[in-house]
Design a protein around this motif. Structure first.
Motif, mmCIF file in Angstrom:
data_model
loop_
_atom_site.group_PDB
_atom_site.id
_atom_site.type_symbol
_atom_site.label_atom_id
_atom_site.label_comp_id
_atom_site.label_asym_id
_atom_site.label_seq_id
_atom_site.Cartn_x
_atom_site.Cartn_y
_atom_site.Cartn_z
ATOM 1 N N HIS A 237 -9.561 56.163 -7.708
ATOM 2 C CA HIS A 237 -10.338 55.432 -8.709
ATOM 3 C C HIS A 237 -11.191 54.333 -8.083
ATOM 4 C CE1 HIS A 237 -11.507 53.377 -12.327
ATOM 5 N NE2 HIS A 237 -10.842 52.288 -11.989
ATOM 6 N N ASP A 238 -12.486 54.428 -8.290
ATOM 7 C CA ASP A 238 -13.445 53.419 -7.827
ATOM 8 C C ASP A 238 -14.688 53.585 -8.682
ATOM 9 O OD1 ASP A 238 -15.259 51.757 -6.619
ATOM 10 O OD2 ASP A 238 -15.066 52.626 -4.616
ATOM 11 N N ILE A 239 -14.840 52.730 -9.680
ATOM 12 C CA ILE A 239 -15.905 52.903 -10.660
ATOM 13 C C ILE A 239 -17.284 52.764 -10.022
ATOM 14 C CG2 ILE A 239 -16.180 50.492 -11.409
ATOM 15 C CD1 ILE A 239 -15.935 53.630 -13.678
ATOM 16 N N GLY A 240 -17.371 52.090 -8.875
ATOM 17 C CA GLY A 240 -18.670 51.886 -8.229
ATOM 18 C C GLY A 240 -19.056 52.955 -7.235
ATOM 19 N N ARG A 241 -18.153 53.906 -6.961
ATOM 20 C CA ARG A 241 -18.446 54.931 -5.960
ATOM 21 C C ARG A 241 -19.658 55.770 -6.381
ATOM 22 N NH1 ARG A 241 -13.991 57.341 -6.243
ATOM 23 N NH2 ARG A 241 -14.642 59.088 -7.551
ATOM 24 N N GLY A 242 -20.690 55.801 -5.520
ATOM 25 C CA GLY A 242 -21.885 56.583 -5.811
ATOM 26 C C GLY A 242 -22.768 55.997 -6.895
ATOM 27 N N ARG A 243 -22.463 54.760 -7.308
ATOM 28 C CA ARG A 243 -23.222 54.135 -8.401
ATOM 29 C C ARG A 243 -23.796 52.786 -7.992
ATOM 30 N NH1 ARG A 243 -18.373 55.709 -12.542
ATOM 31 N NH2 ARG A 243 -19.246 57.661 -13.387
ATOM 32 N N GLY A 244 -23.841 52.528 -6.715
ATOM 33 C CA GLY A 244 -24.398 51.269 -6.254
ATOM 34 C C GLY A 244 -23.422 50.115 -6.229
ATOM 35 N N GLY A 245 -22.112 50.419 -6.323
ATOM 36 C CA GLY A 245 -21.094 49.373 -6.268
ATOM 37 C C GLY A 245 -20.549 49.023 -7.639
ATOM 38 N N THR A 246 -19.490 48.219 -7.628
ATOM 39 C CA THR A 246 -18.774 47.890 -8.859
ATOM 40 C C THR A 246 -19.654 47.160 -9.864
ATOM 41 O OG1 THR A 246 -16.647 47.783 -7.707
ATOM 42 C CG2 THR A 246 -16.817 46.604 -9.795
ATOM 43 N N ARG A 247 -20.369 46.138 -9.422
ATOM 44 C CA ARG A 247 -21.171 45.339 -10.352
ATOM 45 C C ARG A 247 -22.224 46.202 -11.033
ATOM 46 N NH1 ARG A 247 -20.937 40.415 -12.972
ATOM 47 N NH2 ARG A 247 -20.101 39.435 -11.121
ATOM 48 N N LEU B 229 -13.309 43.042 -14.187
ATOM 49 C CA LEU B 229 -13.927 43.900 -15.198
ATOM 50 C C LEU B 229 -14.681 43.072 -16.238
ATOM 51 C CD1 LEU B 229 -11.017 46.438 -15.907
ATOM 52 C CD2 LEU B 229 -13.117 46.877 -14.615
ATOM 53 N N ALA B 230 -14.022 42.037 -16.737
ATOM 54 C CA ALA B 230 -14.638 41.220 -17.784
ATOM 55 C C ALA B 230 -15.892 40.514 -17.283
ATOM 56 C CB ALA B 230 -13.631 40.193 -18.303
ATOM 57 N N ALA B 231 -15.890 40.119 -16.013
ATOM 58 C CA ALA B 231 -17.061 39.435 -15.454
ATOM 59 C C ALA B 231 -18.242 40.382 -15.300
ATOM 60 C CB ALA B 231 -16.707 38.819 -14.102
ATOM 61 N N GLY B 232 -17.978 41.659 -15.099
ATOM 62 C CA GLY B 232 -19.063 42.596 -14.831
ATOM 63 C C GLY B 232 -19.578 43.364 -16.030
ATOM 64 N N ILE B 233 -18.777 43.459 -17.104
ATOM 65 C CA ILE B 233 -19.198 44.212 -18.293
ATOM 66 C C ILE B 233 -19.968 43.275 -19.221
ATOM 67 C CG2 ILE B 233 -18.384 45.457 -20.330
ATOM 68 C CD1 ILE B 233 -16.006 46.411 -18.636
ATOM 69 N N PRO B 234 -21.221 43.599 -19.527
ATOM 70 C CA PRO B 234 -22.066 42.649 -20.264
ATOM 71 C C PRO B 234 -21.486 42.179 -21.591
ATOM 72 C CG PRO B 234 -23.400 44.438 -19.358
ATOM 73 C CD PRO B 234 -21.970 44.812 -19.113
ATOM 74 N N SER B 235 -20.811 43.047 -22.331
ATOM 75 C CA SER B 235 -20.353 42.679 -23.673
ATOM 76 C C SER B 235 -18.946 42.112 -23.689
ATOM 77 C CB SER B 235 -20.404 43.904 -24.589
ATOM 78 O OG SER B 235 -19.552 44.923 -24.103
ATOM 79 N N ALA B 236 -18.264 42.057 -22.544
ATOM 80 C CA ALA B 236 -16.888 41.553 -22.504
ATOM 81 C C ALA B 236 -16.891 40.033 -22.540
ATOM 82 C CB ALA B 236 -16.177 42.057 -21.257
ATOM 83 N N ASP B 237 -15.981 39.474 -23.299
ATOM 84 C CA ASP B 237 -15.899 38.029 -23.463
ATOM 85 C C ASP B 237 -14.599 37.529 -22.840
ATOM 86 O OD1 ASP B 237 -16.201 35.413 -24.240
ATOM 87 O OD2 ASP B 237 -15.635 35.754 -26.330
ATOM 88 N N GLY B 238 -14.562 37.496 -21.525
ATOM 89 C CA GLY B 238 -13.360 37.045 -20.847
ATOM 90 C C GLY B 238 -12.230 38.056 -20.939
ATOM 91 N N VAL B 239 -11.052 37.648 -20.475
ATOM 92 C CA VAL B 239 -9.875 38.506 -20.470
ATOM 93 C C VAL B 239 -8.909 38.066 -21.558
ATOM 94 C CG1 VAL B 239 -7.880 39.299 -19.124
ATOM 95 C CG2 VAL B 239 -10.074 38.924 -17.995
ATOM 96 N N ARG B 240 -8.489 38.991 -22.397
ATOM 97 C CA ARG B 240 -7.435 38.709 -23.374
ATOM 98 C C ARG B 240 -6.098 38.925 -22.678
ATOM 99 N NH1 ARG B 240 -9.934 39.272 -28.346
ATOM 100 N NH2 ARG B 240 -12.171 38.962 -28.015
#
Length: 312
Positions: free
Chosen positions: A220-230, A259-270
């Motif tokens: 698991h690596d969400i940024g693989r082949g997509r220009g990185g995690t951010r 995750l919360a820092a990088g996802i535009p609509s996320a409002d911090g971590v619950r």
């Protein structure tokens, strides 16, 4: 059979309200209870065994996309998952951003970390060291011939990572199992508990599927082949809640913060408050249910269109 995990979350009037929503919960590709896995029969009648292909989380989500297409579901109202399910939920939102209306990520990372891979490695070695593993080609060896001892050891290792040190101490402490003496071949109570967890899994699960799914988690690596995690997280368009468990030492809160820092609509971590460690995302159904209700409150009903909720 039992009600399974999240029984308190799914049903009429519950957070995942089946009077309002279709709920689709596909078994993961590579598993041994409904989907194709190493124990499944290939053309010619033999089990796939060691010939079963190596899978990634992305592969598993591609299979789920095919399922959604077959069901005629163009867009999910909510995709929800924890741990490995959270990895798949995240892959849905990044890989198919227009098809996910809302997203709930629980106790999962943007990429598998070194410590998680290390724990997984110990489990894989335990299974492969079992003489009945036979390189993964044991399914046709006859009843009871699988690597059950290795699978049980792997489960014991894994279960320690699922729970918190505080919970294990408060439940078991340094006490001996009733009627046994650890100095005379007996067990401590915590050992008996781990033996019980191992026996339960061995009865219901296939070791080769365990290996396939653990290896898929390691990839698991969400940024693989997509220009990185951010860059990858920036593709998410769904209304998103990211949550972690305060006592989770397997997938700690710092990973959900990324995750919360990088996802535009996320409002911090619950933060889910729980003494149970990583398993808190499964056990704290009242807290998780509140997050589900929050996300679904803004989801419009769409008569005439097939919509639904996917717990990954």
């Amino acid at each position: 059979p039992t009600a399974g995990w999240w029984g308190a979350l799914v049903g009429p009037g519950r957070a995942l309200d089946t009077d309002r929503w279709f709920v689709v919960a596909p078994n993961v590709l590579g598993g041994c209870q409904g989907s194709t896995g190493p124990a499944s029969r290939r053309p010619g009648g033999k089990a796939w065994g060691s010939a079963f292909p190596r899978l990634t989380q992305r592969d598993q989500v591609r299979a789920e996309v095919g399922l959604a297409d077959a069901l005629g579901i163009g867009r999910w109202a909510l995709v929800i998952g924890g741990s490995m399910g959270g990895m798949r939920a995240l892959e849905w939102a990044v890989g198919e951003p227009r098809r996910v209306g809302a997203l709930l990520l629980l106790a999962c990372p943007a990429a598998a970390g070194a410590e998680q891979i290390a724990w997984a490695s110990a489990q894989l070695h335990a299974i492969r060291a079992d003489p009945h593993w036979r390189g993964g080609d044991y399914h046709d060896a006859g009843p009871g011939r699988g690597p059950h001892t290795g699978l049980g050891i792997a489960r014991r290792i894994a279960h320690v990572t699922y729970r918190s040190a505080g919970e294990l101490q408060s439940r078991f402490g340094h006490e001996a199992q009733e009627g046994e003496h650890p100095w005379r071949g007996g067990r401590y109570r915590v050992e008996s508990y781990l033996d019980h967890q191992a026996a339960k899994l061995v009865r219901r699960f296939d070791a080769a599927s365990y290996v396939a799914l653990v290896e898929a988690m390691n990839t698991h690596d969400i940024g693989r082949g997509r220009g990185g995690t951010r860059a990858a997280l920036g593709r998410v368009r769904a209304r998103t809640v990211v949550a972690g468990v305060d006592s989770d030492h397997l997938y700690p809160l710092v990973q959900q913060a990324e995750l919360a820092a990088g996802i535009p609509s996320a409002d911090g971590v619950r933060v889910v408050r729980s003494p149970y460690g990583h398993d808190g995302f499964l056990l704290e159904t009242e807290q998780v249910g509140g997050l589900v209700r929050e996300l679904l409150a803004g989801a419009p009903d769409q008569p005439g269109r097939r919509t639904g909720v996917e717990p990954a």
